[in-house]
Design an enzyme around this catalytic site. Structure first.
Site, PDB file in Angstrom:
ATOM      1  N   SER A 114       0.804  -1.214   0.000  1.00  0.00           N
ATOM      2  CA  SER A 114       0.000   0.000   0.000  1.00  0.00           C
ATOM      3  C   SER A 114       0.836   1.262   0.000  1.00  0.00           C
ATOM      4  CB  SER A 114      -0.944   0.004   1.198  1.00  0.00           C
ATOM      5  OG  SER A 114      -0.176   0.184   2.371  1.00  0.00           O
ATOM      6  N   LYS A 115       0.245   2.241  -0.639  1.00  0.00           N
ATOM      7  CA  LYS A 115       0.836   3.556  -0.706  1.00  0.00           C
ATOM      8  C   LYS A 115       1.021   4.086   0.713  1.00  0.00           C
ATOM      9  CE  LYS A 115      -0.333   7.715  -3.255  1.00  0.00           C
ATOM     10  NZ  LYS A 115      -1.255   8.265  -4.222  1.00  0.00           N
ATOM     11  N   ARG A 116       0.000   3.827   1.516  1.00  0.00           N
ATOM     12  CA  ARG A 116      -0.023   4.356   2.867  1.00  0.00           C
ATOM     13  C   ARG A 116       1.179   3.900   3.686  1.00  0.00           C
ATOM     14  NH1 ARG A 116      -4.670   3.050   6.505  1.00  0.00           N
ATOM     15  NH2 ARG A 116      -3.911   3.782   8.524  1.00  0.00           N
TER      16      ARG A 116
END
Ligand code: GLU
Length: 481
Positions: A253-255
């Site tokens: 994930s980008k997060r």
């Protein structure tokens, strides 16, 4: 055998997802292992998602890691243009050919009409898919409406019964009921093709022999095959690649900063290590080897080594591998990679050869530097109990005596060169009959304010410089008063 032609077809989003990078890498390896041709194609049909400068990001990353393309937007080739938006005028004639064959049709339904019918279907608890309303408009009538300037899209005319299927090298025979497929849009109202259509036309007209891409396209590929069949074209070999997962359930994930190639570069991973690690996420050479340069991957690659089981991204393993790559750097290369992180840590002015000496053996990635050397810029507030160390036979009382000898000695040195400091301390230990550790432990604690540090007392003293070292030693002595 025909020349192998593979393509990497990224959409210009501004970032390079590791999964995409891996698809591109495998496509490159498949081409190069077979003395084939690797093509770069930019898929920018979704103009709403256009990101300024994103194509340059793709060029830069691919060049950086060495995935040189043989045909592409910037260098041309016999099958150009290689940017889908520049090919815009090529798609409509193919779509019209399908319309004539009854495999596609003009659709004039407006957005509002579609939404209304969708809402009705949902009210009745049905899953909405386009209801083929425009499929029954006679061809001549549809053409008249098109020529009169009425807005339209072109949809694929999927049979209402029967099956659509294709064969994938990794997933085998994939078959779906046509009844479950929607009449997907081939040409949008703005005249642009959808990805779904463009990929088929481009792969065919560019002579692509092997399509390698993420398995999110697995479900759509039967529809693509209907298009190949409608045109009477030979199908490429399909190789869909499993997703790279964080664990059994979660995607990268980008997060959490683990989805994009750029995230890892920014954290101070080496591109060679990232590439090496990514290559092994879903492929193995069939033996125990783990370290590969790009040319070695080209040599070793084969489709048989690919796996369809989900690839779990193991950050510890990447860290380990990256650490091994760091160990292999020359001191010069190590330092040039480390420099931005020295600056970030506020130690850009310190002796780089000593930093290299104490850090190269222990780093897994360069981004660890600031936390590892935090004590150099600011002495932590430490407890005198840190002066206690059994192995070095020290405790606060011993430390007081040691610092009382060390401080005047260091004050009297003619310079702060490594030999000078080193020899002075070693001579003092010998003279007083102390173990080196008994002398150096208190010095290290006073200089660093912590027990675990990269480098020993002398290296830390050299990094801090004379003035700061003396200040810290005196402060340590005061604590022991
Ligand atoms: N443009 C698509 C993507 O970025 C590529 C899919 C394909 O390789 O066909 O996901």
């Amino acid at each position: 055998m025909d020349t192998v032609r593979t393509r990497f077809a990224p959409s210009p989003t501004g970032f390079m997802h590791l999964g995409n990078l891996r698809s591109g890498l495998y496509a490159y390896l498949q081409a190069k292992h077979n003395d084939g041709v690797f093509i770069l194609r930019i898929e920018d049909t979704d103009q709403a998602r256009y990101v300024e400068g994103a194509v340059d990001v793709i060029y830069r990353i691919l060049k950086d890691i060495g995935l040189d393309w043989d045909e592409g937007p910037d260098i041309g080739g016999d099958f150009g243009p290689y940017v889908q938006s520049e090919r815009k005028s090529m798609y409509l004639p193919y779509a019209e050919e399908l319309v004539k064959k009854g495999k596609a049709y003009y659709c004039f339904c407006t957005k509002e009409e579609l939404e209304e019918r969708k809402a009705e279907a949902e009210k009745e608890g049905k899953v909405w898919k386009y209801d083929k309303r425009c499929a029954s408009i006679p061809y001549e009538e549809a053409r008249r409406r098109v020529e009169a300037g009425e807005p339209y899209v072109i949809r694929q005319n999927v049979p209402e019964t029967g099956e659509a299927s294709f064969d994938d090298v990794l997933y085998g025979h994939i078959q779906v009921n046509c009844a479950d497929l929607e009449d997907m849009i081939l040409i949008k109202a703005d005249g642009m093709p959808t990805y779904n259509f463009a990929n088929v036309i481009d792969d065919h007209t560019m002579g692509i022999t092997h399509v390698m891409r993420g398995n999110e396209y697995l479900a759509s590929t039967p529809k693509y095959n209907l298009l190949y069949e409608a045109f009477g074209w030979e199908k490429p070999v399909y190789i869909h690649l499993s997703q790279i997962m964080k664990d059994a359930h979660r995607k990268l994930s980008k997060r959490y900063g683990d989805a994009y190639y750029e995230d890892f570069l920014a954290k101070g991973y080496l591109k060679e290590a990232i590439l090496n690690y990514v290559a092994l996420l879903g492929w193995n050479p069939g033996d125990e080897r783990e370290f590969f340069t790009l040319p070695e991957l080209v040599e070793a690659f084969s489709i048989e080594g690919l796996s369809k089981s989900p690839a779990i991204f193991d950050n510890d393993k990447l860290n380990w591998m990256n650490g091994e790559y760091i160990r292999r750097l020359s001191p010069e290369d190590f330092t040039s990679h480390a420099r931005p992180f020295y600056a970030a840590a506020g130690i850009g002015h310190m002796d780089e050869s000593i930093l290299c000496r104490i850090l190269q053996q222990r780093l897994q990635f360069f981004g660890e530097i600031p936390a590892m050397v935090d004590f150099l810029t600011e002495l932590p507030d430490y407890d005198v109990e840190l002066f206690t160390n059994k192995k070095s036979k020290t405790n606060p009382e011993v430390a007081r005596e040691v610092l009382d000898m060390v401080i005047p000695l260091l004050e009297s040195l003619p310079d702060w060169a490594e030999n000078t400091v080193h020899d002075a301390l070693m001579n003092l230990a010998a003279e007083k009959g102390l173990k080196n550790g008994t002398l150096l432990w208190p010095v290290r604690i006073a200089l660093a304010g912590k027990q675990v540090t990269p480098g020993g007392a002398i290296e830390i003293a050299l990094l801090l410089g004379r003035e700061e070292s003396m200040k810290r030693l005196r402060a340590g002595r005061e604590k022991l008063a």
